[in-house]
Write a protein that holds these residues in place. Structure first.
Motif, mmCIF file in Angstrom:
data_model
loop_
_atom_site.group_PDB
_atom_site.id
_atom_site.type_symbol
_atom_site.label_atom_id
_atom_site.label_comp_id
_atom_site.label_asym_id
_atom_site.label_seq_id
_atom_site.Cartn_x
_atom_site.Cartn_y
_atom_site.Cartn_z
ATOM 1 N N LEU A 95 0.666 -1.314 0.472
ATOM 2 C CA LEU A 95 -0.550 -0.480 -0.240
ATOM 3 C C LEU A 95 0.930 1.174 -0.126
ATOM 4 O O LEU A 95 0.480 2.188 -1.149
ATOM 5 C CB LEU A 95 -1.181 -0.266 0.837
ATOM 6 N N THR A 96 1.967 1.306 0.833
ATOM 7 C CA THR A 96 2.673 2.513 1.139
ATOM 8 C C THR A 96 3.616 2.463 -0.113
ATOM 9 O O THR A 96 4.293 3.887 -0.557
ATOM 10 C CB THR A 96 3.600 2.645 1.829
ATOM 11 N N ASP A 97 3.926 1.665 -1.068
ATOM 12 C CA ASP A 97 4.917 1.931 -2.187
ATOM 13 C C ASP A 97 3.785 2.377 -3.090
ATOM 14 O O ASP A 97 4.173 3.049 -4.591
ATOM 15 C CB ASP A 97 5.153 0.224 -2.311
ATOM 16 N N ALA A 98 2.659 1.618 -3.001
ATOM 17 C CA ALA A 98 1.049 2.275 -4.329
ATOM 18 C C ALA A 98 1.555 3.770 -4.079
ATOM 19 O O ALA A 98 1.197 4.875 -4.911
ATOM 20 C CB ALA A 98 -0.044 1.647 -4.452
ATOM 21 N N LEU A 99 1.125 4.207 -3.038
ATOM 22 C CA LEU A 99 1.294 5.815 -2.348
ATOM 23 C C LEU A 99 2.160 6.456 -2.982
ATOM 24 O O LEU A 99 1.915 7.737 -3.743
ATOM 25 C CB LEU A 99 0.492 6.032 -0.993
ATOM 26 N N VAL A 100 3.274 6.313 -2.818
ATOM 27 C CA VAL A 100 4.296 6.673 -3.301
ATOM 28 C C VAL A 100 4.054 6.830 -4.057
ATOM 29 O O VAL A 100 4.614 7.914 -5.848
ATOM 30 C CB VAL A 100 6.084 6.561 -2.521
ATOM 31 N N TYR A 101 4.488 5.866 -5.334
ATOM 32 C CA TYR A 101 4.630 6.012 -6.617
ATOM 33 C C TYR A 101 2.836 6.307 -7.663
ATOM 34 O O TYR A 101 3.371 7.501 -8.377
ATOM 35 C CB TYR A 101 3.822 4.033 -7.147
ATOM 36 N N MET A 102 2.035 6.789 -7.041
ATOM 37 C CA MET A 102 1.051 7.208 -7.510
ATOM 38 C C MET A 102 1.275 9.330 -7.026
ATOM 39 O O MET A 102 1.080 10.021 -7.830
ATOM 40 C CB MET A 102 -0.471 6.747 -6.784
ATOM 41 N N TRP A 103 1.158 9.377 -5.824
ATOM 42 C CA TRP A 103 2.267 10.559 -5.700
ATOM 43 C C TRP A 103 3.372 11.306 -6.664
ATOM 44 O O TRP A 103 3.451 12.244 -7.313
ATOM 45 C CB TRP A 103 2.827 10.531 -4.420
ATOM 46 N N ASN A 104 4.126 10.884 -7.071
ATOM 47 C CA ASN A 104 4.869 10.472 -8.002
ATOM 48 C C ASN A 104 4.426 10.946 -9.640
ATOM 49 O O ASN A 104 5.153 11.515 -10.250
ATOM 50 C CB ASN A 104 6.380 9.567 -7.812
ATOM 51 N N GLY A 120 1.506 12.117 -9.891
ATOM 52 C CA GLY A 120 1.049 13.817 -9.599
ATOM 53 C C GLY A 120 -0.202 13.347 -9.163
ATOM 54 O O GLY A 120 -0.784 14.773 -8.625
ATOM 55 N N TYR A 121 -0.258 12.368 -8.243
ATOM 56 C CA TYR A 121 -1.947 12.118 -7.633
ATOM 57 C C TYR A 121 -2.095 12.953 -6.307
ATOM 58 O O TYR A 121 -0.445 13.596 -6.254
ATOM 59 C CB TYR A 121 -2.487 10.377 -7.072
ATOM 60 N N ARG A 122 -2.612 13.066 -5.938
ATOM 61 C CA ARG A 122 -2.619 13.890 -4.652
ATOM 62 C C ARG A 122 -3.642 13.859 -3.240
ATOM 63 O O ARG A 122 -4.070 12.565 -3.286
ATOM 64 C CB ARG A 122 -3.129 15.847 -4.896
ATOM 65 N N LEU A 179 0.511 8.270 5.492
ATOM 66 C CA LEU A 179 -0.612 9.332 4.346
ATOM 67 C C LEU A 179 -0.090 10.925 4.664
ATOM 68 O O LEU A 179 0.351 12.057 4.581
ATOM 69 C CB LEU A 179 -1.884 9.253 4.245
ATOM 70 N N ARG A 180 -0.016 11.505 6.288
ATOM 71 C CA ARG A 180 -0.216 12.670 6.860
ATOM 72 C C ARG A 180 1.379 12.709 7.378
ATOM 73 O O ARG A 180 1.044 13.896 7.288
ATOM 74 C CB ARG A 180 -1.304 12.347 8.005
ATOM 75 N N ASP A 181 2.242 12.557 6.568
ATOM 76 C CA ASP A 181 3.665 12.287 6.948
ATOM 77 C C ASP A 181 4.658 12.808 6.157
ATOM 78 O O ASP A 181 4.504 12.034 4.825
ATOM 79 C CB ASP A 181 4.351 11.837 7.391
ATOM 80 N N PRO A 182 4.828 14.494 5.910
ATOM 81 C CA PRO A 182 5.007 14.607 4.322
ATOM 82 C C PRO A 182 6.310 14.516 4.287
ATOM 83 O O PRO A 182 6.790 14.636 2.529
ATOM 84 C CB PRO A 182 5.158 15.991 4.805
ATOM 85 N N SER A 183 7.361 14.061 5.057
ATOM 86 C CA SER A 183 8.841 12.926 4.522
ATOM 87 C C SER A 183 8.274 11.839 3.265
ATOM 88 O O SER A 183 9.099 11.940 2.960
ATOM 89 C CB SER A 183 9.368 12.994 5.938
ATOM 90 N N ASN A 184 7.476 11.746 3.846
ATOM 91 C CA ASN A 184 7.261 9.792 2.952
ATOM 92 C C ASN A 184 7.425 10.039 0.930
ATOM 93 O O ASN A 184 7.276 9.678 0.349
ATOM 94 C CB ASN A 184 6.160 9.248 3.521
ATOM 95 N N PHE A 185 6.489 11.801 1.288
ATOM 96 C CA PHE A 185 6.539 12.252 -0.177
ATOM 97 C C PHE A 185 7.391 13.052 -0.731
ATOM 98 O O PHE A 185 7.642 13.497 -1.880
ATOM 99 C CB PHE A 185 4.727 13.067 -0.545
ATOM 100 N N GLU A 186 8.471 13.500 0.212
ATOM 101 C CA GLU A 186 9.499 14.653 -0.442
ATOM 102 C C GLU A 186 10.914 13.515 -2.027
ATOM 103 O O GLU A 186 10.870 12.863 -1.410
ATOM 104 C CB GLU A 186 10.120 14.791 0.283
ATOM 105 N N PRO A 187 11.084 14.305 -2.640
ATOM 106 C CA PRO A 187 11.675 13.416 -3.346
ATOM 107 C C PRO A 187 12.907 12.732 -2.878
ATOM 108 O O PRO A 187 13.264 13.682 -1.952
ATOM 109 C CB PRO A 187 12.304 14.609 -4.991
ATOM 110 N N THR A 188 13.886 11.760 -3.255
ATOM 111 C CA THR A 188 15.291 11.688 -2.501
ATOM 112 C C THR A 188 16.369 12.254 -3.581
ATOM 113 O O THR A 188 15.789 12.221 -4.679
ATOM 114 C CB THR A 188 15.096 9.865 -2.793
ATOM 115 N N ALA A 189 17.181 12.487 -2.060
ATOM 116 C CA ALA A 189 18.909 13.183 -3.084
ATOM 117 C C ALA A 189 18.458 12.258 -4.804
ATOM 118 O O ALA A 189 19.257 11.354 -3.847
ATOM 119 C CB ALA A 189 19.177 14.300 -2.648
ATOM 120 N N MET A 190 18.913 12.766 -5.313
ATOM 121 C CA MET A 190 20.153 12.273 -6.418
ATOM 122 C C MET A 190 21.222 12.349 -6.302
ATOM 123 O O MET A 190 21.863 13.486 -5.814
ATOM 124 C CB MET A 190 19.411 13.252 -7.858
ATOM 125 N N PRO A 191 22.112 11.003 -6.217
ATOM 126 C CA PRO A 191 23.842 11.633 -6.264
ATOM 127 C C PRO A 191 24.419 12.425 -6.918
ATOM 128 O O PRO A 191 23.878 11.408 -8.153
ATOM 129 C CB PRO A 191 23.731 9.865 -5.841
#
Length: 85
Positions: A14-23, A25-27, A64-76
């Protein structure tokens, strides 16, 4: 805290799907509907005990309420090429 292995597996999916959907463009409202549908499907299929589904729902909403879960990860940063041959 989730401890049942099947519940953890559903939570991870479920959480993997949420991050995928967020990326994609879903809100928040869309993701909330997805969580509701996912949890409802678990209830109708009797995949887990009701109390485990309730715990999974609580943890998913906390995720879902924690915004840090949806921040883009820094690319090396790529290392600069050296001029040495």
């Amino acid at each position: 805290m989730l401890q049942d292995t099947r519940t953890i597996r559903y939570y991870q999916q479920l959480t993997d799907a949420l991050v995928y959907m967020w990326n994609r463009g879903y809100r928040y409202d869309d993701l909330r509907l997805y969580v509701d549908g996912y949890v409802d499907a678990l209830r109708h299929t009797n995949a887990l005990e009701i109390y485990l589904i309730h715990r999974l729902e609580e943890e998913a909403m906390r995720y879902l309420r924690d915004p840090s879960n949806f921040e883009p990860t820094a690319m090396p940063m790529p290392e600069p090429e050296s001029d040495y041959y």
